[in-house]
Write a protein that holds these residues in place. Structure first.
Motif, PDB file in Angstrom:
ATOM      1  N   THR A   7      10.387 -46.389  52.784  1.00 28.56           N
ATOM      2  CA  THR A   7       9.651 -46.253  54.052  1.00 28.56           C
ATOM      3  C   THR A   7      10.546 -46.661  55.217  1.00 28.56           C
ATOM      4  OG1 THR A   7       8.843 -48.527  54.040  1.00 28.56           O
ATOM      5  CG2 THR A   7       7.419 -46.885  52.996  1.00 28.56           C
ATOM      6  N   ALA A   8      10.218 -46.131  56.393  1.00 27.26           N
ATOM      7  CA  ALA A   8      10.886 -46.541  57.636  1.00 27.26           C
ATOM      8  C   ALA A   8       9.939 -46.182  58.764  1.00 27.26           C
ATOM      9  CB  ALA A   8      12.206 -45.806  57.809  1.00 27.26           C
ATOM     10  N   ARG A   9      10.002 -46.934  59.843  1.00 23.90           N
ATOM     11  CA  ARG A   9       9.141 -46.557  60.978  1.00 23.90           C
ATOM     12  C   ARG A   9       9.649 -45.240  61.574  1.00 23.90           C
ATOM     13  NH1 ARG A   9       7.499 -49.591  66.384  1.00 23.90           N
ATOM     14  NH2 ARG A   9       5.776 -48.198  66.912  1.00 23.90           N
ATOM     15  N   VAL A  11      12.690 -42.153  61.120  1.00 23.51           N
ATOM     16  CA  VAL A  11      13.840 -41.511  60.475  1.00 23.51           C
ATOM     17  C   VAL A  11      14.507 -40.615  61.506  1.00 23.51           C
ATOM     18  CG1 VAL A  11      14.570 -39.792  58.767  1.00 23.51           C
ATOM     19  CG2 VAL A  11      12.960 -41.584  58.113  1.00 23.51           C
ATOM     20  N   GLY A 190       6.771 -38.203  56.988  1.00 28.55           N
ATOM     21  CA  GLY A 190       8.065 -38.612  56.450  1.00 28.55           C
ATOM     22  C   GLY A 190       8.983 -37.431  56.218  1.00 28.55           C
ATOM     23  N   ALA A 200       7.576 -42.033  56.812  1.00 31.10           N
ATOM     24  CA  ALA A 200       7.942 -42.490  58.155  1.00 31.10           C
ATOM     25  C   ALA A 200       6.851 -42.135  59.151  1.00 31.10           C
ATOM     26  CB  ALA A 200       9.255 -41.853  58.596  1.00 31.10           C
TER      27      ALA A 200
END
Ligand code: FAD
Length: 328
Positions: A7-9, A11, A190, A200
């Protein structure tokens, strides 16, 4: 290779100068859960071969002028902030006017740019010659000079921005291509990649000349088309100093600056040649396009006549690379 997070806030797709700049500026504003995914290597698209002109003069947009001023300050401060050079050299910039229409236009643009805080001054042809003694100036009406502008090294700037972003918590991963953007009920969730998926909240498409293809996969139209873009570098010219300002002359389609002792002559020919209209190859990396000497020779001769000594020395490199443009 750094492991792909699940996961990432945010990308960011693409590790050219734009992608790493987005990551750097997100971290600057407190968003550090950022992952940059680069298909091959940082700068391998178009960034590595940019001529590196850093010019604040010439825009008729206040926003663009503010961004130019901000960028020049950023390139000057990044080395102290990150320990990584940007190659920024404030050697100055002169735009020359060779006819009355251009003179009128540049007088108006410079008045607007001064209003926006750009310290641009009209100078005489004799002053142009003082600053750039190798230029032909007898057919010019004026120059427009910004002492604080100049040039930067695009690879160094990218590396400095990448270092700044990493120091502030961003993750930059090379060798991973984004293959698609996932969505649920029309909302981005995402990306899918060649190394797995990442969830994301935001996906930023900074894929340069590949951006249109990536957008198309999600039904998003990004009006960008790559075209041939050229510069020529001459053999060494002893009387050419690295401290000469960057000179631009739109009437001869050229810009001129020193490059390792030779003269770089960059071209903006009036009729361009689109490149790979059917799609940019996925494996294009640090690539060059074979130059079209026949098409470019008339433009080159015109540009070289602005700095006549360039016609007397050998050609070290005639470079053609793709640059993406939004058709108007
Ligand atoms: C000859 C020449 C001279 C130039 N001179 C100047 C100049 O003097 N001043 C100036 O400001 N500009 C100049 N430019 C323009 C400048 O080079 C570009 O505007 C700039 O490099 C664009 O950066 P970018 O990050 O958008 O694109 P790129 O550098 O192309 O970066 C895009 C990146 O995205 C990656 N990518 C693509 N698809 C994917 C995917 N699916 N997944 C993961 N990664 C992906 C690519 O590998 C690439 O590294 C010049 C260009 C040329 C060709």
């Amino acid at each position: 290779m750094t492991d792909l997070p699940s996961t990432a806030r945010v990308v960011v797709v693409g590790g050219g100068i734009v992608g790493v700049s987005v990551a750097y500026h997100l971290t600057l504003r407190g968003v550090s859960d950022v992952v940059v995914l680069e298909r091959k290597q940082l700068t391998c698209g178009t960034t590595w071969h940019a001529a590196g002109l850093m010019v604040t003069f010439g825009s008729t947009s206040e926003t663009s002028t503010e961004m130019r001023k901000y960028t020049r300050d950023l390139y000057a401060r990044l080395p102290a902030e990150t320990g990584q050079a940007t190659g920024f050299k404030p050697v100055g910039f002169i735009e020359v006017a060779g006819d009355r229409d251009r003179l009128e236009e540049y007088r108006r643009v410079s008045a607007f740019n001064r209003h926006c805080g750009v310290d641009v001054h009209e100078i005489s042809p004799a002053q142009v010659e003082d600053l750039f003694p190798l230029a032909r100036t007898d057919d010019l009406l004026a120059g427009f000079y910004v002492k604080e502008d100049g040039r930067a090294d695009p690879v160094d700037v990218t590396m400095a921005l990448a270092k700044g972003a990493r120091l502030a918590g961003a993750t930059i991963i090379e060798g991973v291509a984004v293959t698609g953007v996932t969505r649920q009920r029309g909302v981005v969730t995402g990306v899918t990649t060649t190394a797995g998926d990442i969830e994301a909240e935001y996906v930023v498409n900074c894929a340069g000349m590949w951006a249109r293809q990536l957008g198309q996969r999600s039904g998003v139209n990004i009006p960008l088309q790559a075209a041939e873009h050229y510069y020529l570098i001459t053999e060494k010219i002893p009387s050419l100093s690295a401290s000469f300002p960057v000179l631009e002359d739109p009437s001869s389609y050229g810009y001129f600056r020193e490059e390792v002792g030779g003269l770089m002559i960059g071209m903006f020919e009036p009729v361009c040649a689109p490149w790979k209209v059917g799609g940019i190859p996925d494996d294009f990396s640090f690539g060059e396009i074979p130059p079209d000497w026949d098409r470019m020779t008339p433009y080159l001769e015109k540009a070289m006549a602005r700095v006549p000594i360039s016609l007397e020395v050998g050609v070290k490199k005639f470079f053609c690379g793709p640059e993406s443009f939004t058709p108007t």
